[in-house]
Design an enzyme around this catalytic site. Structure first.
Site, PDB file in Angstrom:
ATOM      1  N   THR A  14       9.094 -32.124  11.761  1.00  0.00           N
ATOM      2  CA  THR A  14      10.126 -31.809  12.743  1.00  0.00           C
ATOM      3  C   THR A  14      11.399 -31.303  12.087  1.00  0.00           C
ATOM      4  OG1 THR A  14       9.259 -33.425  14.312  1.00  0.00           O
ATOM      5  CG2 THR A  14      11.553 -32.788  14.584  1.00  0.00           C
ATOM      6  N   THR A  97       7.896 -37.192  10.764  1.00  0.00           N
ATOM      7  CA  THR A  97       8.065 -38.641  10.918  1.00  0.00           C
ATOM      8  C   THR A  97       6.780 -39.385  11.257  1.00  0.00           C
ATOM      9  OG1 THR A  97       8.714 -38.358  13.240  1.00  0.00           O
ATOM     10  CG2 THR A  97      10.483 -38.410  11.600  1.00  0.00           C
TER      11      THR A  97
END
Length: 332
Positions: A14, A97
């Site tokens: 991300t 993540t």
């Protein structure tokens, strides 16, 4: 003033992703645009105010794609960077993540470089309004360059918080404060005026570990059997059929399997598979009571199932002795 030199290895995630608009906070992956390390560093010129950042192209993928081959390559890349830059103060690895905590813990068990390694991600893509990508990256660079980070093992930095790789886990899908250390709390904070540490890990950390993956092509297969009401052992037996050498039972807290799973796990242990009892709770130790002892199961201390899987796989590259495996789980 000479700035510290910090390498930034990009793996995607991300933090390096670009959505179609600045308001695309969730489905940004649909654009398929993930920046390489040099492009991400160029996006945040403020990095040049705190360090001489050396961007290193590595990969640009969502973190569910990460596996052993990537971890081995990251270890090799870190060693090469330290050899190439004797003045390197630290290494930052940008990462998605989803599996960031697993990569961090694996490197904490296997990395062979003395400089700090800091993993960083973000909850919002680099393109988003009020993205956390830039500040997280800047603070990760500051942390990696901090003399206080030396000897702390692999660290994780998000949301101004510095966590130990062993203890941190992702706890929320979208919130910025998703990474938490449930039992012990943060090691320190990346504040505007200082990188402030308040405690140190006492378990063994990289590079002072007994594991060396440089000559390995793969890890022994270790699977996780997740407890749920009514589980009948089907998953455990499928893992056995697939060739599992170890099984982590992610049981009900404080560490229990259903009768169906327990029977299947006993079958696995009788066949020489290393069975370890864990808990799905995400916090707290497991206890090796009479029932587990009689079944021949080991316990995982307070590791989460996904981290217990990694440590067991590495342990199985060295031994199948249950006493030695339990020692490793108390060491790391």
């Amino acid at each position: 003033m000479t700035l510290p030199k910090v390498a930034f290895i990009g793996t995607g995630g991300t933090i390096a992703s670009m959505g179609a608009t600045s308001l695309e906070l969730q489905d940004y992956g649909a654009s398929g645009v993930i920046l390489q390390a040099d492009a991400l560093v160029a996006r945040y010129p403020e990095l040049g105010m705190v360090a001489d950042v050396v961007p290193v192209r590595h990969s640009a993928v969502p973190s569910p794609n990460i596996d052993f081959a990537d971890w081995k390559a990251l270890n090799a890349r870190c060693e090469a960077l330290v050899a190439e830059h004797p003045d390197l103060a630290g290494i930052v690895i940008g990462h998605g993540t989803a599996t960031l905590e697993e990569t961090a813990y694996f490197l904490n068990l296997t990395a062979k470089v003395a400089v700090p390694i800091v993993l960083v991600g973000s909850q919002r893509p680099a393109s988003a309004l009020s993205s956390d990508a830039g500040m997280n990256l800047l603070n990760a660079v500051r942390t990696a360059a901090s003399p206080g980070a030396r000897g702390m093992g692999v660290l994780v930095l998000l949301n101004d918080e510095i966590h130990a790789a062993r203890d941190v886990t992702k706890t929320a899908t979208l919130r910025l404060q998703t990474f938490r250390t449930a039992d012990f709390g943060v090691l320190g904070h990346a504040d505007g005026d200082a990188i402030a540490f308040y405690r140190r890990p006492i378990r063994a950390v990289a590079p002072d570990t007994e594991f060396d993956i440089r000559g390995l092509d793969a890890l022994p297969r270790v699977d996780i059997a997740y407890a749920y009401a009514g589980a009948d052992g089907t998953a455990v037996r499928a893992f056995l059929a697939a060739g599992a050498q170890g099984i982590i039972s992610a049981g009900f807290a404080p560490g229990m399997a259903t009768p169906g799973d327990f029977a299947a796990l006993q079958e696995a242990a009788a066949q020489g598979v290393v069975v370890m009892q864990c808990t799905r709770a995400g916090s707290g130790r497991t206890h090796k009571g009479k029932r587990l002892r009689e079944a021949g199961f080991l316990i995982t201390d307070n590791l989460t199932p996904q981290k217990a899987r990694l440590l067991l796989a590495l342990a199985l590259t060295k031994t199948r002795d249950p006493v030695e495996i339990e020692r490793m789980f108390l060491t790391y």
